[in-house]
Design a protein around this motif. Structure first.
Motif, PDB file in Angstrom:
ATOM      1  N   LYS A 323       0.858  -1.182   0.000  1.00 32.43           N
ATOM      2  CA  LYS A 323       0.000   0.000   0.000  1.00 32.43           C
ATOM      3  C   LYS A 323       0.894   1.232   0.000  1.00 32.43           C
ATOM      4  N   VAL A 324       0.356   2.345  -0.495  1.00 32.03           N
ATOM      5  CA  VAL A 324       1.146   3.576  -0.601  1.00 32.03           C
ATOM      6  C   VAL A 324       1.719   3.976   0.750  1.00 32.03           C
ATOM      7  N   GLU A 325       0.913   3.875   1.794  1.00 32.14           N
ATOM      8  CA  GLU A 325       1.386   4.292   3.112  1.00 32.14           C
ATOM      9  C   GLU A 325       2.524   3.413   3.613  1.00 32.14           C
ATOM     10  N   GLU A 326       2.566   2.154   3.183  1.00 32.26           N
ATOM     11  CA  GLU A 326       3.654   1.263   3.587  1.00 32.26           C
ATOM     12  C   GLU A 326       4.968   1.662   2.920  1.00 32.26           C
ATOM     13  N   ASN A 327       4.894   2.151   1.682  1.00 28.06           N
ATOM     14  CA  ASN A 327       6.098   2.643   1.013  1.00 28.06           C
ATOM     15  C   ASN A 327       6.730   3.774   1.815  1.00 28.06           C
ATOM     16  N   LYS A 328       5.902   4.707   2.247  1.00 31.57           N
ATOM     17  CA  LYS A 328       6.401   5.856   3.019  1.00 31.57           C
ATOM     18  C   LYS A 328       7.001   5.408   4.341  1.00 31.57           C
ATOM     19  N   GLU A 329       6.355   4.445   4.982  1.00 30.15           N
ATOM     20  CA  GLU A 329       6.843   3.971   6.274  1.00 30.15           C
ATOM     21  C   GLU A 329       8.169   3.226   6.127  1.00 30.15           C
ATOM     22  N   ALA A 330       8.317   2.426   5.078  1.00 26.62           N
ATOM     23  CA  ALA A 330       9.555   1.686   4.861  1.00 26.62           C
ATOM     24  C   ALA A 330      10.727   2.646   4.654  1.00 26.62           C
ATOM     25  N   ILE A 331      10.501   3.712   3.902  1.00 27.80           N
ATOM     26  CA  ILE A 331      11.553   4.709   3.672  1.00 27.80           C
ATOM     27  C   ILE A 331      11.927   5.396   4.973  1.00 27.80           C
ATOM     28  N   ARG A 332      10.936   5.687   5.802  1.00 27.33           N
ATOM     29  CA  ARG A 332      11.218   6.318   7.104  1.00 27.33           C
ATOM     30  C   ARG A 332      12.069   5.390   7.974  1.00 27.33           C
ATOM     31  N   LEU A 333      11.739   4.111   7.988  1.00 29.73           N
ATOM     32  CA  LEU A 333      12.482   3.155   8.800  1.00 29.73           C
ATOM     33  C   LEU A 333      13.935   3.055   8.343  1.00 29.73           C
ATOM     34  N   LEU A 334      14.144   3.021   7.043  1.00 31.86           N
ATOM     35  CA  LEU A 334      15.512   2.946   6.519  1.00 31.86           C
ATOM     36  C   LEU A 334      16.291   4.216   6.838  1.00 31.86           C
ATOM     37  N   ARG A 335      15.632   5.354   6.725  1.00 35.54           N
ATOM     38  CA  ARG A 335      16.308   6.627   7.023  1.00 35.54           C
ATOM     39  C   ARG A 335      16.741   6.662   8.491  1.00 35.54           C
ATOM     40  N   GLU A 336      15.886   6.186   9.391  1.00 34.00           N
ATOM     41  CA  GLU A 336      16.226   6.173  10.822  1.00 34.00           C
ATOM     42  C   GLU A 336      17.384   5.216  11.108  1.00 34.00           C
ATOM     43  N   ALA A 337      17.534   4.196  10.258  1.00 35.78           N
ATOM     44  CA  ALA A 337      18.646   3.247  10.427  1.00 35.78           C
ATOM     45  C   ALA A 337      19.908   3.730   9.718  1.00 35.78           C
ATOM     46  N   ASP A 366       7.102  13.736  -0.745  1.00 35.98           N
ATOM     47  CA  ASP A 366       6.496  13.530   0.567  1.00 35.98           C
ATOM     48  C   ASP A 366       7.224  12.417   1.325  1.00 35.98           C
ATOM     49  N   TRP A 367       7.577  11.351   0.625  1.00 35.63           N
ATOM     50  CA  TRP A 367       8.262  10.235   1.274  1.00 35.63           C
ATOM     51  C   TRP A 367       9.698  10.577   1.656  1.00 35.63           C
ATOM     52  N   GLN A 368      10.323  11.453   0.895  1.00 35.53           N
ATOM     53  CA  GLN A 368      11.702  11.876   1.133  1.00 35.53           C
ATOM     54  C   GLN A 368      12.729  10.742   1.098  1.00 35.53           C
ATOM     55  N   PRO A 369      12.735   9.936   0.038  1.00 35.65           N
ATOM     56  CA  PRO A 369      13.879   9.035  -0.138  1.00 35.65           C
ATOM     57  C   PRO A 369      15.105   9.864  -0.471  1.00 35.65           C
ATOM     58  N   ASP A 370      16.276   9.291  -0.323  1.00 32.59           N
ATOM     59  CA  ASP A 370      17.491  10.018  -0.700  1.00 32.59           C
ATOM     60  C   ASP A 370      17.601  10.157  -2.213  1.00 32.59           C
ATOM     61  N   LEU A 371      17.126   9.147  -2.926  1.00 28.54           N
ATOM     62  CA  LEU A 371      17.201   9.135  -4.382  1.00 28.54           C
ATOM     63  C   LEU A 371      15.862   8.659  -4.936  1.00 28.54           C
ATOM     64  N   ALA A 372      15.556   9.084  -6.141  1.00 30.02           N
ATOM     65  CA  ALA A 372      14.339   8.619  -6.806  1.00 30.02           C
ATOM     66  C   ALA A 372      14.647   8.383  -8.277  1.00 30.02           C
ATOM     67  N   ASN A 373      14.080   7.324  -8.808  1.00 34.64           N
ATOM     68  CA  ASN A 373      14.248   7.005 -10.223  1.00 34.64           C
ATOM     69  C   ASN A 373      12.892   6.749 -10.858  1.00 34.64           C
ATOM     70  N   TRP A 374      12.720   7.272 -12.062  1.00 33.65           N
ATOM     71  CA  TRP A 374      11.514   7.013 -12.840  1.00 33.65           C
ATOM     72  C   TRP A 374      11.930   6.196 -14.057  1.00 33.65           C
ATOM     73  N   ALA A 375      11.559   4.938 -14.076  1.00 27.99           N
ATOM     74  CA  ALA A 375      11.950   4.045 -15.168  1.00 27.99           C
ATOM     75  C   ALA A 375      10.767   3.808 -16.099  1.00 27.99           C
ATOM     76  N   MET A 376      11.035   3.814 -17.397  1.00 26.76           N
ATOM     77  CA  MET A 376       9.996   3.544 -18.378  1.00 26.76           C
ATOM     78  C   MET A 376       9.590   2.068 -18.315  1.00 26.76           C
ATOM     79  N   TYR A 377       8.310   1.837 -18.335  1.00 31.15           N
ATOM     80  CA  TYR A 377       7.819   0.467 -18.330  1.00 31.15           C
ATOM     81  C   TYR A 377       8.328  -0.260 -19.575  1.00 31.15           C
ATOM     82  N   THR A 378       8.961  -1.401 -19.359  1.00 35.19           N
ATOM     83  CA  THR A 378       9.560  -2.169 -20.459  1.00 35.19           C
ATOM     84  C   THR A 378       8.998  -3.584 -20.443  1.00 35.19           C
TER      85      THR A 378
END
Length: 547
Positions: A323-337, A366-378
Motif C-alpha cells: 500500500k502507498v502508506e507502507e512505502n512511506k513507512e519503509a523509507i522512514r524506517l531505513l532513514r532512521e537506520a 512527501d516520502w523523502q527518499p534520498d534518491l528517486a528514479n523514474w523508469a519507463m515500463y519495459t
C-alpha cells in the motif's frame, strides 16, 4: 583449446550513470571451465572499453580462438549478434555461441534473424558451457551437439532445441575467476571505489507475470552465506573492491540466511573495508524493521525499493501487495537506520497522464527518499504480460528495451510528452535535494555519499548520456515535440517465434480449461467461502518459509 568471451558494446542512459559494472557472467563461466581443465580463457570487455568494431575484429583475429562466446540481455541483443558476425569474419573456424536471458527465451527469433549465431546456451551456463567445450575439444562438434542438453541451433532449415538442462544444484561448488576482469575500470562513481556484483541466490520463489527471474533460473536456490562472504573477502583482499551490490532480485527473501550473511560480514570486520547495496521489497523492510540496525552494522548502506507507482491504482495493476502508506513507512524506517533509500517508480503504461506523473513526484517528495528514479515500463518479450498487451506494443526494436525509452505510447500523451514529464520530475527532485538536503544533511560518510550520487547525475546530464537524452535529441520542454527515439520499425517478431508463442498460448489455454473443470467438479461445504490466497510479489501465492 582457446576460449574468448566478449561482453557486447551496448550502452544506455540508465544503470551506467552510477559507474561501470563488472560482467559477473564471465567470472562464473571461467571458474567452471578452469575447474574442468580449460585454462586458456580470454575476456574482451567491449562495453567498458567502448571497443570499436575494428579493434574487436583485430583482437579476435590475433587470438584465433576455438570458441567465441557472448551474452545478451534484451537491449544488447543486436550488439551481441554483431560480435558473432565479426567473429565469423575474423576467426571463421571458431564455434560462435550466445548465452543470456534473451537468447534463452527468444532463441527462435535470434536464430531466424542472425545466421552468425551458431548455437545458443539456454539457461544457466556453467555446466552446459563445460559440456560444450569438451565436445569441441574432443572433435565431436557439431556431430554430438544434439547430445548436449540446454542448446538451440539450426539444422538445415529447422531450429532445434535440445532438452532443457537441469539447474546448477551446487552453487557453492562454483569458484568464480574474478582475475579475468580489469578491476581498475569498474568504479562506483558515488564513492570512487571499485565495485563488484556477486550473488547470494539464484531465482525467485514468486512467479510475477512481468518478471523473468523465475523463468530463467527456474528454481530458487540460496548459497551458503559463509561461501558468499568468502567470495567478498577475496574481492576485497585481492582486487581492491570497496563496494558491492548483491545481484539477487531480492536477497532478503530468505531472512535466516540474510541475517547469517550480515553476521559473518561483521565477524570478519569487512564493514570497515567495504559497503554494499541491495534491491528489495517494501514488505521485507516492514518485516525486518527491528533488524535494520544489524543490516547497517554489516555495511548495508543503500537499499533500492520497488515502490513501483505512487497511485494505488497502479500498484493494484502490477499486482503488488504493498500500500502507498507502507512505502512511506519503509523509507522512514531505513532513514532512521542511516541507510540510504532509493525509490523506484514505473512510468509509461497506457494509462499514464500528466496528472499521474505529477502524483509520483508529489509522493516522492512527501516520502523523502534520498534518491528517486523514474523508469519507463519495459515489457520483456518473453514474459506472459508482453503477449497479453497485444497491439499496445508496436515497437519491436529490442535495442530500445532499456528502461529509459518509452516502448509503449500512453493513450493520453505522446512519447515526447512522457519523456518531458519524467525529466521535469528529475529536475525538480534533484535540484531541491542539491540545494536544501545533500550539502546540509549529516556529515562525513552520509554527506560524501549523497554528493557523490549528485555528481553522478550531473556528470551523466552534462555528457547528455542520462536517459539517452542526446540520442533522443531532447533539450528541454521546448523540444518535447521534436524528440526522436529512432526506433527501427523494420524489426518484427520472426514467424518461428510467433508460432512458438501461439503454441504456448494454446497449451496454456487448454491447461486453464482443465483446471477450471477440476475446480468446478468440487463443491465447498455450505457456509464456507473460497478465500483468495495472500498475494506475494507480482500476485503469486507463494511465500518463503521463515525457518
Amino acid at each position: 583449446m582457446r576460449i574468448v568471451f566478449v561482453h557486447p558494446n551496448y550502452h544506455s542512459g540508465g544503470a551506467e550513470i552510477a559507474g561501470n559494472w563488472p560482467p559477473a557472467w564471465v567470472a562464473y563461466l571461467a571458474g567452471s571451465l578452469k575447474a574442468a581443465g580449460f585454462d586458456d580463457i580470454h575476456f574482451l570487455d567491449a562495453m567498458t572499453n567502448h571497443m570499436p568494431d575494428e579493434d574487436l575484429r583485430a583482437k579476435l583475429a590475433e587470438l584465433q580462438p576455438d570458441i567465441v562466446g557472448t551474452t545478451a540481455i534484451t537491449p544488447a541483443i543486436y550488439e551481441a549478434e554483431k560480435v558473432l558476425k565479426i567473429a565469423s569474419e575474423a576467426c571463421p573456424d571458431a564455434v560462435r555461441l550466445l548465452g543470456g536471458i534473451h537468447g534463452t527465451f527468444m532463441y527462435k527469433q535470434v536464430l531466424a534473424e542472425a545466421p552468425e549465431v551458431e548455437v545458443i546456451i539456454r539457461g544457466e551456463g556453467e555446466e552446459i558451457m563445460v559440456e560444450l567445450a569438451r565436445c569441441v575439444a574432443e572433435g565431436r562438434w557439431p556431430e554430438d551437439q544434439r547430445k548436449i542438453k540446454g542448446l538451440a541451433f539450426r539444422e538445415g532449415d529447422q531450429i532445434v532445441a535440445t532438452q532443457a538442462a537441469s539447474t546448477v544444484k551446487d552453487l557453492d561448488g562454483i569458484n568464480p575467476d574474478w582475475s579475468l576482469l580489469e578491476w581498475d575500470k569498474y568504479i562506483y562513481v558515488p564513492l570512487g571505489v571499485k565495485v563488484a556484483i556477486p550473488n547470494m541466490a539464484r531465482g525467485c520463489p514468486f512467479t510475477c507475470s512481468f518478471c523473468s527471474q523465475w523463468k530463467f533460473w527456474r528454481d530458487y536456490r540460496v548459497r551458503d552465506p559463509i561461501k558468499v562472504v568468502d567470495e567478498i573477502e577475496n574481492l576485497v583482499d585481492n582486487h581492491g573492491v570497496g563496494f558491492f551490490i548483491l545481484a539477487d532480485e531480492e536477497p532478503t527473501i530468505n531472512r535466516r540466511k540474510f541475517i547469517q550473511f550480515c553476521e559473518e560480514l561483521i565477524a570478519r570486520g569487512l564493514p570497515e573495508k567495504i559497503q554494499w547495496g541491495i534491491n528489495t521489497r517494501v514488505t521485507d523492510i516492514m518485516r525486518d524493521k527491528e533488524l535494520l540496525p544489524l543490516y547497517r552494522k554489516a555495511g548495508l548502506v543503500h537499499v533500492s525499493l520497488g515502490t513501483e507507482a505512487a497511485a494505488q491504482l497502479k500498484l493494484d495493476q502490477f499486482n503488488k501487495e504493498t500500500k502507498v502508506e507502507e512505502n512511506k513507512e519503509a523509507i522512514r524506517l531505513l532513514r532512521e537506520a542511516d541507510i540510504f533509500t532509493e525509490a523506484q517508480f514505473i512510468v509509461g503504461l497506457d494509462n499514464e497522464t500528466a496528472e499521474t506523473l505529477e502524483e509520483t513526484f508529489q509522493m516522492a517528495w512527501d516520502w523523502q527518499p534520498d534518491l528517486a528514479n523514474w523508469a519507463m515500463y519495459t515489457p520483456w518479450p518473453f514474459t506472459p504480460l508482453f503477449q497479453e498487451l497485444g497491439d499496445k506494443v508496436e515497437v519491436f526494436d529490442f535495442s530500445k528495451y532499456n528502461f529509459v525509452t518509452p516502448i509503449m505510447a500512453p493513450d493520453a500523451m505522446t512519447r515526447g510528452e512522457l519523456l518531458d514529464g519524467v525529466m521535469k520530475n528529475y529536475r525538480r527532485f534533484y535540484s531541491r535535494k542539491a540545494l536544501f538536503h545533500y550539502p546540509w544533511r549529516g556529515t562525513g560518510y552520509r554527506r560524501k555519499y549523497l554528493l557523490g550520487c549528485l555528481k553522478a547525475f550531473l556528470k551523466a546530464g552534462f555528457e547528455r548520456k542520462f536517459y539517452d537524452l542526446g540520442k533522443a535529441n531532447y533539450w528541454g520542454p521546448q523540444s518535447k515535440d521534436k524528440v526522436n527515439f529512432n526506433f527501427d520499425r523494420t524489426r518484427k517478431i520472426a514467424k518461428a517465434q510467433m508460432d512458438d508463442w501461439e503454441a504456448a498460448a494454446d497449451r496454456a489455454s487448454q491447461a486453464k480449461a482443465r483446471r477450471k473443470a477440476l475446480d468446478t467438479s468440487f463443491k465447498l461445504p455450505e457456509g464456507h467461502e473460497k478465500r483468495e490466497p495472500i498475494k506475494a510479489c507480482g500476485g503469486g501465492s507463494q511465500q518463503m518459509e521463515d525457518v
